[in-house]
Structures are given as C-alpha cells and as structure tokens.
Design an enzyme around this catalytic site. Structure first.
Site, PDB file in Angstrom:
ATOM      1  N   LEU A  69       0.829  -1.205   0.000  1.00  0.00           N
ATOM      2  CA  LEU A  69       0.000   0.000   0.000  1.00  0.00           C
ATOM      3  C   LEU A  69       0.867   1.260   0.000  1.00  0.00           C
ATOM      4  CD1 LEU A  69      -2.472  -1.419   2.651  1.00  0.00           C
ATOM      5  CD2 LEU A  69      -2.951  -1.128   0.214  1.00  0.00           C
ATOM      6  N   PRO A  70       0.290   2.410  -0.386  1.00  0.00           N
ATOM      7  CA  PRO A  70       1.093   3.629  -0.543  1.00  0.00           C
ATOM      8  C   PRO A  70       1.727   4.174   0.728  1.00  0.00           C
ATOM      9  CG  PRO A  70      -0.975   3.805  -1.753  1.00  0.00           C
ATOM     10  CD  PRO A  70      -1.083   2.587  -0.899  1.00  0.00           C
ATOM     11  N   THR A 100       5.989   0.626   2.800  1.00  0.00           N
ATOM     12  CA  THR A 100       6.940   1.386   3.605  1.00  0.00           C
ATOM     13  C   THR A 100       6.129   2.248   4.562  1.00  0.00           C
ATOM     14  OG1 THR A 100       8.546   1.409   1.804  1.00  0.00           O
ATOM     15  CG2 THR A 100       8.867   3.013   3.573  1.00  0.00           C
ATOM     16  N   LYS A 175      14.709  -0.321   5.831  1.00  0.00           N
ATOM     17  CA  LYS A 175      14.192   0.159   4.542  1.00  0.00           C
ATOM     18  C   LYS A 175      14.255   1.673   4.425  1.00  0.00           C
ATOM     19  CE  LYS A 175      12.103   0.961   0.747  1.00  0.00           C
ATOM     20  NZ  LYS A 175      10.697   0.665   0.422  1.00  0.00           N
ATOM     21  N   LYS A 245       7.775  11.267   1.013  1.00  0.00           N
ATOM     22  CA  LYS A 245       7.172  10.492   2.103  1.00  0.00           C
ATOM     23  C   LYS A 245       8.224   9.648   2.811  1.00  0.00           C
ATOM     24  CE  LYS A 245       5.877   6.467   1.733  1.00  0.00           C
ATOM     25  NZ  LYS A 245       5.408   5.096   1.429  1.00  0.00           N
TER      26      LYS A 245
END
Length: 296
Positions: A69-70, A100, A175, A245
């Site tokens: 998902l975003p 992420t 990450k 983001k």
C-alpha cells in the site's frame, strides 16, 4: 505458528501487481486478492488469482495476507477501518506489510493486531519495479524468527535477498534508511552532473568514469546513468512525492533517536522544491532540473 493453507494480497499497484503475480505463479497455495482498481484484479485473475470484492473477502479466504500500500495511513485503514481485516473476523492469522510505513506505527499496529489474535510482520521491499516483475526484490523483515521462517518461502517468490532484520519494525528501520541514503546519493549525483556539464564535460562520460572508481554505486548506475544523464523522468517509476514520504520517515526516525540529520534535511528540501515545481509525479531524479535552473 498456525498452519498456512491459503494466501491473500491487498494492494495491486505499481509494485503490488507484479509482486502478487509472482506469488500467484510460484506459490503452491491459492491466492485471493483485491484492489480499489478493477484492471489489475482482472489481469491477475487471468493468471490464477482468486478475486475478492472487499478486504473482508480476502480476510475470510486467506490465512496469511500480504499488503502493498502507498503509506502507513492506508495500512492502518486496511487493518482497522470499516470492513477491514480485524473487523472481518476471518481465517487470517498473519498480516505481512510489504509497504513502507512509519516504524512507530508499525509497532503500534502489531500490538493492536495481536489483541485480535493476528500476527503482524513488516517486510518492506527495495529495488525497482523491474525487480518486482522479475521476483528479485530485496525484502527486509521484522518479526520473530519463527514467523520469519514461516513466511520466508512466500517472500522468496517475490525476492532473492530476504533478510531477517530483528523484531517488529526492524525491517522498516532498514528500509527507510536505505531509501534515505539512495535519495541523498542521487542528490549528490545530480549536483555533480550539473557541475560537470557547466565545466564542459559530457555527462555520460563523467558518470562512466565515476562508475570505474570509488564513486560507483547502484544510484550512479541506475537513476544516474538511466535517468539523470538522458534527462528522462517518467511517471509510474518512483515519484518525487513518494520519495518525500520516505525521507520524512527517515527524518522522523532520526528525530526519535536525537540525531540531527542535516544532509537528509537538505535532500528533503530539494525533493519538496522539485514537487512544487510540478514534478511530484515524475521520477524523483528530476531534482536536477531545479539544480540546473538555479545557476548563480
């Protein structure tokens, strides 16, 4: 760890669709999936995906659900929103978040899901969309060794480098720091390219020579030679707004650890300026357009 007899996948976007395709093709277990858009569901159904109309439908069909998902906000909504995984009270017992997401939120979600009898694992991915298609992603996993061992065979359908980074949230830590370093490196490469061109040196030659020395890196060979040098920044690759983001997540982590990450802050500012200049959906190395446009 409970038995695993079926799988689910929620989020069939730029990365999620090819990841799910590999899971469908390579896993011996049935895979049920859903997305807000019908097109990826139809394409994946053609290769064996069992389509579901709702998140709850996936939760009722699958023992283990993978999410792509975003952002963390969407992950939380899918898990705890109206009609979400927790409310479905289905057969699902493990959720693997390959998005992420913020580290703090990831750890909070794990605690909240545990209250519903569901194990939550973070397993964000690195590398480009082509790697998602090829099944050669790098996957960084946070969770117990037992759960890691149970989900690893399914992750191996999507990636070649699968690393257990520690407890819940550890995959997200690795990450976001990986992405932070890549963004900062691309920023430095964009500045080097602009300086080299201004001094009369061909950009392709500059990066080719750099790739033979200690400045060599994935960032130089991929976004550098394939995007910065030819000055091409397509959409549907890794948009500037996504990069913003992710670097904000890294800076949030830095703040929580009492670290004043000045270089990362500079790159965040450059990415934000790039987005404001109209490149929010373009591949983030587009930052060179601003660097070259602001010559003094």
């Amino acid at each position: 760890m409970k038995a695993i007899g079926s799988l689910g996948f929620i989020g069939l976007g730029v990365m999620g669709e090819p990841m799910c395709a590999n899971l469908v093709r390579k896993s011996p277990l049935p895979v049920t999936g859903t997305d807000l858009k019908r097109e990826p569901i139809e394409r994946l159904t053609a290769i064996g995906l069992k389509p579901a109309d709702t998140i709850a439908g996936v939760a009722r069909a699958a023992d283990v659900i993978f999410l792509s998902l975003p952002s963390g906000a969407q992950v939380e909504e899918v898990c705890f929103g109206l009609g979400g995984i927790a409310a479905a009270k289905g057969r699902v017992h493990t959720v693997v978040d390959m998005s992420t997401s913020p580290v703090k939120l990831t750890r909070e979600l794990a605690e909240r899901m545990a209250a519903h009898g569901i194990t939550f694992v973070d397993a964000p991915v690195a590398r480009m969309r082509q790697a998602a298609k090829d099944g050669t992603l790098s996957i960084m996993v946070g969770g117990t060794p037992e759960v890691f061992g149970a989900v690893r065979p399914f992750l191996a359908t999507m990636g070649t480098d699968i690393t257990h980074c520690g407890g819940i949230g550890s995959g997200q830590v690795v990450k976001v720091l990986n992405n932070m370093v890549v963004f900062m490196t691309v920023n430095a490469l964009a500045e080097a390219l602009a300086i080299g061109r201004a001094a009369g040196v061909d950009g392709a030659l500059l990066f080719d020579v750099m790739s033979k020395g200690s400045a060599d890196s994935f960032a130089l060979r991929t976004p550098g030679l394939k995007s910065l040098v030819p000055d091409t920044f397509p959409e549907q690759t890794f948009p500037t707004d996504y990069a913003i983001k992710d670097i904000k997540l890294a800076l949030e982590l830095a703040s929580q650890g009492g670290i004043d990450a000045q270089a990362a802050k500079h790159t965040r500012e450059m990415l934000e300026a790039t987005s404001k200049a109209g490149y929010g959906r373009a591949y983030y190395p587009a930052m060179i357009r601003l660097i070259e446009a602001t010559k003094v």
